[in-house]
Design a protein around this motif. Sequence first.
Motif, PDB file in Angstrom:
ATOM      1  N   GLU A   1       0.803  -1.224   0.000  1.00 27.09           N
ATOM      2  CA  GLU A   1       0.000   0.000   0.000  1.00 27.09           C
ATOM      3  C   GLU A   1       0.832   1.268   0.000  1.00 27.09           C
ATOM      4  O   GLU A   1       0.312   2.324  -0.348  1.00 27.09           O
ATOM      5  N   ILE A   2       2.094   1.200   0.409  1.00 30.35           N
ATOM      6  CA  ILE A   2       2.896   2.429   0.375  1.00 30.35           C
ATOM      7  C   ILE A   2       3.180   2.847  -1.069  1.00 30.35           C
ATOM      8  O   ILE A   2       3.409   4.016  -1.331  1.00 30.35           O
ATOM      9  N   GLU A   3       3.119   1.888  -2.009  1.00 33.34           N
ATOM     10  CA  GLU A   3       3.279   2.220  -3.426  1.00 33.34           C
ATOM     11  C   GLU A   3       1.932   2.638  -4.030  1.00 33.34           C
ATOM     12  O   GLU A   3       1.862   3.571  -4.815  1.00 33.34           O
ATOM     13  N   ASN A   4       0.879   1.910  -3.651  1.00 33.00           N
ATOM     14  CA  ASN A   4      -0.454   2.165  -4.201  1.00 33.00           C
ATOM     15  C   ASN A   4      -1.455   1.661  -3.166  1.00 33.00           C
ATOM     16  O   ASN A   4      -1.413   0.486  -2.796  1.00 33.00           O
ATOM     17  N   PRO A   5      -2.381   2.502  -2.689  1.00 33.51           N
ATOM     18  CA  PRO A   5      -3.305   2.063  -1.636  1.00 33.51           C
ATOM     19  C   PRO A   5      -4.216   0.903  -2.041  1.00 33.51           C
ATOM     20  O   PRO A   5      -4.846   0.291  -1.190  1.00 33.51           O
ATOM     21  N   LEU A   6      -4.259   0.581  -3.326  1.00 40.49           N
ATOM     22  CA  LEU A   6      -5.045  -0.569  -3.780  1.00 40.49           C
ATOM     23  C   LEU A   6      -4.256  -1.872  -3.748  1.00 40.49           C
ATOM     24  O   LEU A   6      -4.825  -2.934  -3.927  1.00 40.49           O
ATOM     25  N   TRP A   7      -2.945  -1.813  -3.513  1.00 44.05           N
ATOM     26  CA  TRP A   7      -2.124  -3.024  -3.508  1.00 44.05           C
ATOM     27  C   TRP A   7      -2.224  -3.746  -2.174  1.00 44.05           C
ATOM     28  O   TRP A   7      -1.235  -3.933  -1.467  1.00 44.05           O
ATOM     29  N   HIS A   8      -3.443  -4.153  -1.853  1.00 41.89           N
ATOM     30  CA  HIS A   8      -3.649  -5.025  -0.697  1.00 41.89           C
ATOM     31  C   HIS A   8      -2.902  -6.332  -0.973  1.00 41.89           C
ATOM     32  O   HIS A   8      -2.551  -6.619  -2.124  1.00 41.89           O
ATOM     33  N   GLY A   9      -2.691  -7.143   0.049  1.00 43.62           N
ATOM     34  CA  GLY A   9      -1.942  -8.381  -0.140  1.00 43.62           C
ATOM     35  C   GLY A   9      -2.505  -9.245  -1.253  1.00 43.62           C
ATOM     36  O   GLY A   9      -1.772  -9.761  -2.105  1.00 43.62           O
TER      37      GLY A   9
ATOM     38  N   LEU B   1      -2.516 -10.942  -6.982  1.00 43.40           N
ATOM     39  CA  LEU B   1      -3.197 -11.105  -8.274  1.00 43.40           C
ATOM     40  C   LEU B   1      -2.449 -10.366  -9.377  1.00 43.40           C
ATOM     41  O   LEU B   1      -2.313 -10.869 -10.495  1.00 43.40           O
ATOM     42  N   LYS B   2      -1.959  -9.180  -9.083  1.00 40.77           N
ATOM     43  CA  LYS B   2      -1.162  -8.424 -10.060  1.00 40.77           C
ATOM     44  C   LYS B   2       0.031  -9.265 -10.516  1.00 40.77           C
ATOM     45  O   LYS B   2       0.287  -9.403 -11.716  1.00 40.77           O
ATOM     46  N   LYS B   3       0.735  -9.834  -9.555  1.00 38.19           N
ATOM     47  CA  LYS B   3       1.900 -10.662  -9.889  1.00 38.19           C
ATOM     48  C   LYS B   3       1.481 -11.910 -10.681  1.00 38.19           C
ATOM     49  O   LYS B   3       2.171 -12.326 -11.613  1.00 38.19           O
TER      50      LYS B   3
ATOM     51  N   ILE C   1      -5.624 -22.782  -5.966  1.00 40.13           N
ATOM     52  CA  ILE C   1      -6.114 -22.482  -4.622  1.00 40.13           C
ATOM     53  C   ILE C   1      -5.559 -21.118  -4.243  1.00 40.13           C
ATOM     54  O   ILE C   1      -4.363 -20.858  -4.408  1.00 40.13           O
ATOM     55  N   PHE C   2      -6.441 -20.255  -3.769  1.00 42.46           N
ATOM     56  CA  PHE C   2      -6.039 -18.911  -3.355  1.00 42.46           C
ATOM     57  C   PHE C   2      -5.908 -18.894  -1.831  1.00 42.46           C
ATOM     58  O   PHE C   2      -6.867 -19.204  -1.129  1.00 42.46           O
ATOM     59  N   LEU C   3      -4.730 -18.546  -1.334  1.00 49.98           N
ATOM     60  CA  LEU C   3      -4.476 -18.456   0.112  1.00 49.98           C
ATOM     61  C   LEU C   3      -4.333 -16.991   0.506  1.00 49.98           C
ATOM     62  O   LEU C   3      -3.664 -16.222  -0.188  1.00 49.98           O
ATOM     63  N   SER C   4      -4.940 -16.638   1.625  1.00 54.92           N
ATOM     64  CA  SER C   4      -4.858 -15.272   2.126  1.00 54.92           C
ATOM     65  C   SER C   4      -4.547 -15.300   3.616  1.00 54.92           C
ATOM     66  O   SER C   4      -5.102 -16.122   4.345  1.00 54.92           O
ATOM     67  N   SER C   5      -3.673 -14.416   4.052  1.00 56.55           N
ATOM     68  CA  SER C   5      -3.329 -14.405   5.468  1.00 56.55           C
ATOM     69  C   SER C   5      -4.538 -14.022   6.320  1.00 56.55           C
ATOM     70  O   SER C   5      -4.743 -14.587   7.388  1.00 56.55           O
ATOM     71  N   HIS C   6      -5.326 -13.075   5.847  1.00 61.70           N
ATOM     72  CA  HIS C   6      -6.477 -12.578   6.594  1.00 61.70           C
ATOM     73  C   HIS C   6      -7.709 -12.665   5.702  1.00 61.70           C
ATOM     74  O   HIS C   6      -7.593 -12.630   4.473  1.00 61.70           O
ATOM     75  N   GLU C   7      -8.850 -12.780   6.315  1.00 64.62           N
ATOM     76  CA  GLU C   7     -10.094 -12.831   5.543  1.00 64.62           C
ATOM     77  C   GLU C   7     -10.152 -11.598   4.649  1.00 64.62           C
ATOM     78  O   GLU C   7     -10.023 -10.467   5.126  1.00 64.62           O
ATOM     79  N   PRO C   8     -10.314 -11.778   3.345  1.00 64.61           N
ATOM     80  CA  PRO C   8     -10.210 -10.659   2.415  1.00 64.61           C
ATOM     81  C   PRO C   8     -11.270  -9.578   2.640  1.00 64.61           C
ATOM     82  O   PRO C   8     -12.434  -9.865   2.919  1.00 64.61           O
ATOM     83  N   CYS C   9     -10.832  -8.326   2.479  1.00 64.43           N
ATOM     84  CA  CYS C   9     -11.749  -7.190   2.572  1.00 64.43           C
ATOM     85  C   CYS C   9     -12.685  -7.204   1.359  1.00 64.43           C
ATOM     86  O   CYS C   9     -12.537  -8.015   0.445  1.00 64.43           O
ATOM     87  N   SER C  10     -13.615  -6.257   1.319  1.00 67.44           N
ATOM     88  CA  SER C  10     -14.585  -6.223   0.224  1.00 67.44           C
ATOM     89  C   SER C  10     -13.911  -6.006  -1.132  1.00 67.44           C
ATOM     90  O   SER C  10     -14.327  -6.592  -2.137  1.00 67.44           O
ATOM     91  N   LEU C  11     -12.867  -5.197  -1.188  1.00 68.74           N
ATOM     92  CA  LEU C  11     -12.117  -4.997  -2.427  1.00 68.74           C
ATOM     93  C   LEU C  11     -11.525  -6.323  -2.904  1.00 68.74           C
ATOM     94  O   LEU C  11     -11.657  -6.698  -4.075  1.00 68.74           O
ATOM     95  N   CYS C  12     -10.902  -7.038  -1.989  1.00 67.76           N
ATOM     96  CA  CYS C  12     -10.223  -8.286  -2.347  1.00 67.76           C
ATOM     97  C   CYS C  12     -11.214  -9.412  -2.626  1.00 67.76           C
ATOM     98  O   CYS C  12     -10.979 -10.239  -3.513  1.00 67.76           O
ATOM     99  N   LEU C  13     -12.340  -9.449  -1.894  1.00 72.57           N
ATOM    100  CA  LEU C  13     -13.388 -10.427  -2.197  1.00 72.57           C
ATOM    101  C   LEU C  13     -13.853 -10.264  -3.637  1.00 72.57           C
ATOM    102  O   LEU C  13     -13.999 -11.242  -4.376  1.00 72.57           O
TER     103      LEU C  13
END
Length: 195
Positions: free
Chosen positions: A52-60, A65-67, A83-95
């Motif tokens: 997020e320090i580069e772009n506030p939309l670059w959530h984990g 996904l970008k990569k 299989i998609f793994l996430s450290s934390h339950e994804p926020c609405s943007l990531c969902l």
Amino acid sequence: MNNLLLKRFLDVFRKNILPLTSDGVNLGNKIFGAAIIKKNDHSLVVAGSNNEIENPLWHGEIHTLKKFYEIEKKMRPDEKNCIFLSSHEPCSLCLSAIAFSGFDNFYYLFPYQSTSDDFNIPHDLNILKEVFNIDNGKYNKKNSYWNSYNIGSLIDELKDDKKKISDSFKEIKKLYIDLSNKYQLSKENNSIPLK
């Protein structure tokens, strides 16, 4: 749930996601990370972390996904085969990003309440409530786009190897809490809009 698969998930967090997250926290990013592995052999396709320090939309999840989409199309596995793994339950943007990308699943380590209480990052629950009028993060965990799974709950349901896998999960959680504490101490110095 297959014990070997849960062990593999935890191994990916420990060896692939957490090192990236640690580097990111050192730069001022939050503690969120993700990875994509193949369903057939559980090999790693890509791992990423919050930027997020580069772009506030670059959530984990978004940065991962970008990569993923930077991999040449003929070399990249189909989303339905991953299989998609996430450290934390994804926020609405990531969902939404997971749904728009065509993944039919995701697994997460820490649910929203843990993100808020243990890691002092309440934005996911607040946005779901304020924008979507969803209380306590109660979205449809199984829907026509994907099925979501809480890795901690899957560990709780184990019969065999439960203690060993649970201990590994607790070790990983401690590492995330340590990184979260570091982030909390330095967050005022970064430019992330929602700290």
